[in-house]
Design a protein around this motif. Structure first.
Motif, PDB file in Angstrom:
ATOM      1  N   THR A 132       0.703  -1.104  -0.555  1.00  0.00           N
ATOM      2  CA  THR A 132       0.158   0.303   0.027  1.00  0.00           C
ATOM      3  C   THR A 132       1.044   1.046   0.000  1.00  0.00           C
ATOM      4  N   GLY A 133       1.765   1.667   0.983  1.00  0.00           N
ATOM      5  CA  GLY A 133       2.661   2.872   0.537  1.00  0.00           C
ATOM      6  C   GLY A 133       3.707   2.562  -0.650  1.00  0.00           C
ATOM      7  N   LEU A 134       3.642   1.801  -0.972  1.00  0.00           N
ATOM      8  CA  LEU A 134       4.347   2.035  -2.103  1.00  0.00           C
ATOM      9  C   LEU A 134       3.353   2.111  -3.541  1.00  0.00           C
ATOM     10  N   LEU A 135       2.253   1.860  -3.026  1.00  0.00           N
ATOM     11  CA  LEU A 135       1.475   1.945  -4.654  1.00  0.00           C
ATOM     12  C   LEU A 135       0.129   3.633  -4.143  1.00  0.00           C
ATOM     13  N   LYS A 136       0.774   4.193  -2.458  1.00  0.00           N
ATOM     14  CA  LYS A 136       1.211   4.972  -2.497  1.00  0.00           C
ATOM     15  C   LYS A 136      -0.279   7.149  -2.816  1.00  0.00           C
ATOM     16  N   ASP A 137       1.273   6.731  -4.356  1.00  0.00           N
ATOM     17  CA  ASP A 137       1.266   8.179  -4.747  1.00  0.00           C
ATOM     18  C   ASP A 137      -0.085   7.988  -6.211  1.00  0.00           C
ATOM     19  N   LEU A 138       0.241   6.835  -6.573  1.00  0.00           N
ATOM     20  CA  LEU A 138      -1.052   6.475  -7.861  1.00  0.00           C
ATOM     21  C   LEU A 138      -2.320   6.371  -7.131  1.00  0.00           C
ATOM     22  N   ILE A 139      -2.890   5.926  -5.532  1.00  0.00           N
ATOM     23  CA  ILE A 139      -3.898   5.762  -4.553  1.00  0.00           C
ATOM     24  C   ILE A 139      -4.571   6.772  -4.590  1.00  0.00           C
ATOM     25  N   VAL A 140      -3.419   7.931  -3.808  1.00  0.00           N
ATOM     26  CA  VAL A 140      -4.283   9.191  -4.323  1.00  0.00           C
ATOM     27  C   VAL A 140      -4.520   9.924  -5.830  1.00  0.00           C
ATOM     28  N   LYS A 141      -3.336   9.389  -5.780  1.00  0.00           N
ATOM     29  CA  LYS A 141      -3.445  10.544  -7.533  1.00  0.00           C
ATOM     30  C   LYS A 141      -5.120  10.466  -8.012  1.00  0.00           C
ATOM     31  N   THR A 142      -5.094   9.257  -7.581  1.00  0.00           N
ATOM     32  CA  THR A 142      -6.898   8.603  -8.369  1.00  0.00           C
ATOM     33  C   THR A 142      -8.498   8.885  -7.645  1.00  0.00           C
ATOM     34  N   PRO A 143      -8.882   9.641  -8.148  1.00  0.00           N
ATOM     35  CA  PRO A 143      -9.880  10.282  -7.506  1.00  0.00           C
ATOM     36  C   PRO A 143     -10.775   9.369  -7.096  1.00  0.00           C
ATOM     37  N   LYS A 144     -11.455   9.108  -5.571  1.00  0.00           N
ATOM     38  CA  LYS A 144     -12.419   8.366  -4.838  1.00  0.00           C
ATOM     39  C   LYS A 144     -11.780   7.091  -4.947  1.00  0.00           C
ATOM     40  N   SER A 145     -10.097   6.180  -4.765  1.00  0.00           N
ATOM     41  CA  SER A 145      -9.826   5.176  -4.818  1.00  0.00           C
ATOM     42  C   SER A 145     -10.044   5.152  -3.776  1.00  0.00           C
ATOM     43  N   ARG A 146      -9.946   3.485  -3.511  1.00  0.00           N
ATOM     44  CA  ARG A 146     -10.225   2.828  -2.084  1.00  0.00           C
ATOM     45  C   ARG A 146      -9.244   2.105  -1.870  1.00  0.00           C
ATOM     46  N   VAL A 147      -8.655   1.960  -0.864  1.00  0.00           N
ATOM     47  CA  VAL A 147      -7.925   0.736   0.138  1.00  0.00           C
ATOM     48  C   VAL A 147      -8.857   0.001   0.884  1.00  0.00           C
ATOM     49  N   VAL A 148      -8.945  -1.334   0.429  1.00  0.00           N
ATOM     50  CA  VAL A 148      -9.618  -2.422   1.258  1.00  0.00           C
ATOM     51  C   VAL A 148      -8.426  -3.375   1.940  1.00  0.00           C
ATOM     52  N   SER A 149      -8.580  -3.861   3.171  1.00  0.00           N
ATOM     53  CA  SER A 149      -7.908  -5.066   3.873  1.00  0.00           C
ATOM     54  C   SER A 149      -9.128  -5.546   4.061  1.00  0.00           C
ATOM     55  N   THR A 150      -9.124  -7.199   4.046  1.00  0.00           N
ATOM     56  CA  THR A 150      -9.374  -8.210   4.826  1.00  0.00           C
ATOM     57  C   THR A 150      -8.993  -8.767   5.611  1.00  0.00           C
ATOM     58  N   SER A 151      -9.861  -8.451   6.300  1.00  0.00           N
ATOM     59  CA  SER A 151     -10.012  -8.879   8.249  1.00  0.00           C
ATOM     60  C   SER A 151     -10.404 -10.716   8.728  1.00  0.00           C
ATOM     61  N   SER A 152     -10.174 -10.198   9.792  1.00  0.00           N
ATOM     62  CA  SER A 152     -10.843 -11.472  10.267  1.00  0.00           C
ATOM     63  C   SER A 152     -12.171 -11.777  11.552  1.00  0.00           C
TER      64      SER A 152
END
Length: 308
Positions: A132-152
């Motif tokens: 996520t950290g290495l892709l952060k710049d692209l995520i931030v640059k993309t409007p309305k983007s999402r990071v989703v993590s699978t917990s339990s």
């Protein structure tokens, strides 16, 4: 809310969207890739085995989905693999609409990743933290983007224990204790990421989900146990299919009504199975001091700084 019946039929048109799914060749990841591609997205199936990815992709393509599926190698137990993956991804894409941190391992014997991390915290949390950290710049640059993590559900038994965070030399290690810690870490990470998005006025959200009790290959470490064999005839009462188990993370990834910091899971008894609805994680997952300490430690261990 409890009576909602959200299904894959509720997924909006995803044409033009770029989505990464870690562990996309089997279980929840496979079902997620299938659903995203069916609705027009370009999906990157990130998996350790390209060969297994090709088999999974061929199976999905039989249904002639509207989107594309690209396979890229990613081993979350090796930070150099994570860096190689993100470098190659950035060479080919200038946007990232959804990063679905789905891959994971569950209750293996004590072991270490290539970088010397306890295998469950290393795979389930630190590998995804780095990704996520290495892709952060692209995520931030993309409007309305999402990071989703699978917990339990297992996060409920999790305790952080920063004094012996990785059960050094197996000290204090039990497979379930380490798994619970890694799944609690997933939630602490997502909630802290959301706080940082908000504090920096970033037009992205961080969301979590859990699959209830689903029949996936994560079960492989318990299938030989005597209690599993005893309970197997009753499994239909508390187990659901991988397709049903994937619904909470699919909803978290694409439902327009989802908000940052939300957590989705099944609506049935003890959240073990059922339709995906907004649920609540344990109070420890909202501990901001633990979240900050985990974040700082994760940046140090992975040598990746988010710079916010």
């Amino acid at each position: 809310m409890k009576n909602e019946k959200w299904t894959t039929a509720d997924i909006p048109d995803l044409t033009g969207k770029v989505i990464i799914v870690t562990g996309g060749n089997s279980g929840l990841g496979y079902e997620s890739v299938k659903a995203f591609a069916q609705n027009g997205a370009e999906v990157i199936m990130a998996c350790r085995s390209v060969e297994k990815g090709e088999v999974a992709r061929a199976e999905i393509m039989k249904n002639k989905p509207n989107g594309k599926i690209k396979i890229m190698p990613l081993d979350l137990m090796d930070l150099s693999s994570v860096r190689n993956f993100t470098d190659k991804f950035k060479e080919n894409y200038n946007r990232l609409d959804v990063l679905l941190n789905n891959a994971g391992i569950m209750i293996p014997p004590y072991g270490l990743t290539k970088d010397g991390f306890e295998s469950q915290i290393g795979t389930n949390h630190l590998g995804h933290f780095a990704l996520t950290g290495l892709l952060k710049d692209l995520i931030v640059k993309t409007p309305k983007s999402r990071v989703v993590s699978t917990s339990s559900i297992a996060h409920k038994s999790g305790k952080m224990g920063f004094n012996n965070f990785m059960f050094a030399n197996g000290n204090g290690y039990t497979p379930m204790k380490a798994y619970g810690r890694s799944k609690l870490a997933n939630l602490l990470f997502i909630y802290e990421l959301q706080r940082r998005f908000e504090a920096n006025n970033i037009n992205s959200i961080a969301v979590a989900a859990h699959p209830g009790v689903s029949q996936t290959n994560l079960m492989r470490f318990i299938e030989g146990k005597f209690y599993y064999r005893l309970l197997k005839p009753l499994s239909s009462f508390f187990l659901q299919s991988a397709a049903m188990g994937a619904l909470p993370q699919l909803r978290a990834a694409v439902d327009p009504n989802v908000q940052g910091g939300d957590y989705y899971g099944p609506n049935g008894f003890n959240e073990m199975k059922g339709s995906p609805v907004k649920v609540k994680s344990i109070p420890a997952s909202y501990n901001t001091e633990d979240a900050k300490q985990l974040w700082k430690l994760s940046e140090k261990l992975t040598d990746i700084n988010y710079n916010f």
